[in-house]
Structure formats: C-alpha cells, structure tokens
Design an enzyme around this catalytic site. Structure first.
Site, PDB file in Angstrom:
ATOM      1  N   GLY A   1      -9.203   6.911  -7.353  1.00 38.52           N
ATOM      2  CA  GLY A   1      -9.714   5.548  -7.396  1.00 38.52           C
ATOM      3  C   GLY A   1      -8.622   4.564  -7.767  1.00 38.52           C
TER       4      GLY A   1
ATOM      5  N   SER B   1      -7.193   1.801  -5.017  1.00 32.36           N
ATOM      6  CA  SER B   1      -7.311   0.541  -4.280  1.00 32.36           C
ATOM      7  C   SER B   1      -8.630  -0.166  -4.554  1.00 32.36           C
ATOM      8  CB  SER B   1      -7.181   0.800  -2.778  1.00 32.36           C
ATOM      9  OG  SER B   1      -5.907   1.303  -2.464  1.00 32.36           O
TER      10      SER B   1
ATOM     11  N   SER C   1     -10.882   7.951  -0.552  1.00 35.63           N
ATOM     12  CA  SER C   1     -11.110   9.066   0.371  1.00 35.63           C
ATOM     13  C   SER C   1     -11.862  10.204  -0.309  1.00 35.63           C
ATOM     14  CB  SER C   1      -9.774   9.571   0.919  1.00 35.63           C
ATOM     15  OG  SER C   1      -9.114   8.563   1.640  1.00 35.63           O
TER      16      SER C   1
ATOM     17  N   GLU D   1       3.172  12.600  -4.724  1.00 40.54           N
ATOM     18  CA  GLU D   1       2.776  12.605  -3.317  1.00 40.54           C
ATOM     19  C   GLU D   1       3.987  12.576  -2.398  1.00 40.54           C
ATOM     20  OE1 GLU D   1      -0.453  10.151  -0.589  1.00 40.54           O
ATOM     21  OE2 GLU D   1       0.608   9.108  -2.176  1.00 40.54           O
TER      22      GLU D   1
ATOM     23  N   GLU E   1       6.489  -1.900   3.550  1.00 42.42           N
ATOM     24  CA  GLU E   1       7.048  -3.099   2.925  1.00 42.42           C
ATOM     25  C   GLU E   1       7.627  -2.780   1.552  1.00 42.42           C
ATOM     26  OE1 GLU E   1       4.411  -4.147   6.144  1.00 42.42           O
ATOM     27  OE2 GLU E   1       4.104  -2.882   4.375  1.00 42.42           O
TER      28      GLU E   1
END
Length: 391
Positions: A129, A131, A163, A248, A375
């Site tokens: 959890g 975003s 997700s 990750e 970015e």
C-alpha cells in the site's frame, strides 16, 4: 573481462538444476492459474514451501527464511536458471521481493516470525500500500493519516493501484503520522491485516486486460492497528520506502533482459526501417547484459553503485517498451489481434502467452513506472552520474 563464473558458483547452479529436475510441478499438478498477484493456488503454495524448506526460495536469505546465505553471484545464477525455464518461484512477487524483504531489513524479531516467515512459506500473501490518488510517483505526498490513540493507530485514507489487495492477507501500508513534519519525514509503515474492520478493497481492471482484476482501490475508515505493527521507527518510514524499492531493483535488469530477448525473438521486421530498428534493439539487449554483468561484478566485490542500477532500470524498461512499440508498428493492424496458438498450457507461461502486440506494448508501461519511474531514474543519473546541479 571474465564473463564466466568460478567453480563454486557453477556447483551451486548444478545443485539448483538438480533440485528443479526433481521437484518442479508438472502441468497436470498445476491445474489452477492465479487470479491476481496475491492469489497463490494451493499447488503453488506447495511449490513455494518446497523451495523454502530446501533453501532455494531466496538463496541470499539465511536458512530460517528460505535461503542458504548465497553470494550475489550465486543469487544471479539462481535467477538465471529460473529464467531459462520461465519459472516463477512465487506468484506473490511483491510479498517476497518487497514486503518480506523489508521486514527482514527493518522489522522486529516478532514481525519476522509472525509475518515475514509466513509470507515466504506461502501461508499468507501480502500487498503493498504505497500509491494514492494524489501520490503516485511522489510517495512523499501521501495523505493517508494514522493518529495514535493509546496502544493503536487509527488510520483513515485511501490507496490505489494496490496490486492483489483483494486476495492479500496483509498490507504493508505507508501512512502519515506527523502532518506538520517536512514532506519526506513524518511517514510511518504499518502492517494492516486486510480483515481488520474498516478496510475496504475494490479491485478494478486495467486497460490492457479488462478481465484481469489485479489493481485495487483500498479505503481505510477508522482502522485500528496495534502499535506493534509499526515496521521500523515511527516517522522514519521513508527509509523503509527507499529500502523496499531497493529490494525490488537489485537484479531487476535481468528480467528486463529476458523480456527484451523474447520481444526481439518474436519481432518480424518487414521494411528497411523495421530492420534498422531490429538491429538497434539487438544492440540494446547486448548492452543491457554487459552493463548488468559489470554492475553484478562490482556488487560481488562489495561495491554499491545506485546510479548504475538506475541506468540499468532506465535502459531495460525503455528498451522493452521500444521493442514492443516497433514490433506493433511492423505488424500494423494485425498487431491488434490475438494470435492463434496451439501451444500447450504450462503453469509458467502466464505472460504474453497469447497476447496481441498491442497488449504487450501497453503492458510495457508498467516497467517504466514500477520500481521507480523513468523520470526519477533520469534525475538520479543526472545528479549522480553527470554531476548536474539539483536545480
């Protein structure tokens, strides 16, 4: 440059190959596909536990957490062998690669035993959890609040793009515990069981897979979370966030190299422009593997190079996206049609098994967002590689 491995690494590889030959589930046993990234069918839970019990789930971990204290080079060949066979070692990737890893780095001994070990053994699954509707790439802008009330935090707010949340047993949730602190401070991390009163999960489809419900909105309405569920220190959650994304990204470039190789193999150049683009993609794939090997060698020597990981993440994710775009262009309108396939079902060929080139192209955008957007990677490269000023 030595592009081979020493005998100890190859011995490690041979042991893992022998394990796979003996224990890998076959198609008859693996008769159910997962419905989300936090849904693990029973056969896949058994497969994950077998890996855990034999130290092959995450070899870099200590034995009590599914590993065998493997070196980075041994971890690499482990992933390489999984990749060769297109094998998933878990169908709850964020649970293993981010959440359990973060708990092992920042959690208490009780949290490691109660949560991390159970996630690794596939007894429970987890979702991330992070975003929010107004805080996607800018995690520091999150607004979900957690207010201390005795021995509990009371959580109110919303997450999105979470997700697998509807199938997960627990959420690793980033919340704001000090609303007046500077933007990157005042953030804490809570383990929130999904059956806690006040937690609502709403799955929704993605544009590239309308029938695939993985994304979720998650709402928190006066959710009470015990203080012992805080991961790391209160108001020091930014360190957990950066550590989570670091877990990750460590060998993420290898997955991009594999996906790029698959796309190049399926690319059918027709015109001279297509052939020029194809040649560029082949060079990109070679550059990605060579740069990845260089970064791997540096890490094996104990040298950390965050900027190199950003270069690899940027090159890998955008090369995959470019390959899918060029292949779609070469196919023309045929690229919008699902291919006819007679390939047999296996439990591992879930990605791009019968996807149109359009779907493969749309899915490629996830790679330029997850694990740190393109970015953000360009900003890191500009500051740490090129030495450009921050403003």
């Amino acid at each position: 440059m030595q592009l081979t491995f020493d005998s100890d690494v190859e011995t490690f590889r041979a042991e893992f190959v022998a394990f796979l030959d003996e224990h890998l589930p076959d198609a008859a046993e693996a008769d159910e596909r997962p419905r989300s990234s936090a849904h693990v069918p029973e056969w896949a839970r058994r497969w994950q536990r077998v890996q855990f019990d034999n130290g092959w789930l995450l070899p870099g971990n200590p034995p009590e957490f599914g590993g065998r204290n493997a070196t980075i080079l041994q971890q690499y060949v482990h992933l390489e062998e999984l990749s060769k066979r297109r094998i998933y070692h878990s169908f709850n990737p964020q649970g293993l690669g981010i959440i359990a890893a973060s708990l092992l780095s920042f959690g208490t001994e009780e949290q490691k035993s109660r949560w991390a070990a159970r996630i690794l053994r596939a007894e429970i699954t987890a979702a991330l959890g992070m975003s929010e509707p107004g805080a996607g790439s800018d995690l520091a802008g999150l607004r979900t609040r957690a207010v201390l009330d005795g021995d509990h935090f009371v959580v109110n707010g919303q997450k999105v793009w979470t997700s697998g949340a509807h199938d997960a047993d627990v959420l690793l949730t980033f919340v704001r515990t000090d609303p007046v602190a500077p933007k990157h401070q005042g953030i804490s991390v809570l383990l929130i069981p999904t059956d806690t009163p006040g937690v609502t999960r709403r799955p929704f489809p993605s544009v590239c897979a309308p029938d695939d419900l993985d994304f979720n909105e998650v709402f928190f309405n006066d959710v009470r979370v015990p203080v012992e569920n805080v991961v790391g220190e209160v108001n020091k959650g930014w360190q957990v966030a950066t550590g989570s994304l670091g877990h990750e990204r460590t060998l993420l470039w290898l997955s991009f190299a594999d996906r790029l190789g698959d796309l190049i193999e399926d690319f059918r150049p027709v015109t001279q422009l297509d052939r020029d683009r194809y040649a560029t993609l082949v060079m990109d794939a070679q550059a990605l593997r060579l740069l990845g090997s260089r970064a791997l060698a540096r890490e094996a020597r104990g040298e950390q190079d965050v900027a190199a990981l950003s270069v690899l993440k940027l090159l890998g994710s955008e090369s995959v996206q470019t390959a899918a775009e060029h292949a779609l262009s070469a196919e023309g309108e045929d690229g919008l049609v699902h291919p006819t396939t007679t390939a047999p079902y296996t439990p591992w060929n879930l990605d791009n098994f019968s996807s149109s080139w359009f779907e493969r192209y749309v899915r490629s955008f996830a790679g330029t967002i997850a694990g740190g957007t393109s970015e953000i990677q360009r900003t890191i490269i500009a500051e740490r590689v090129l030495g450009l000023p921050r403003h």
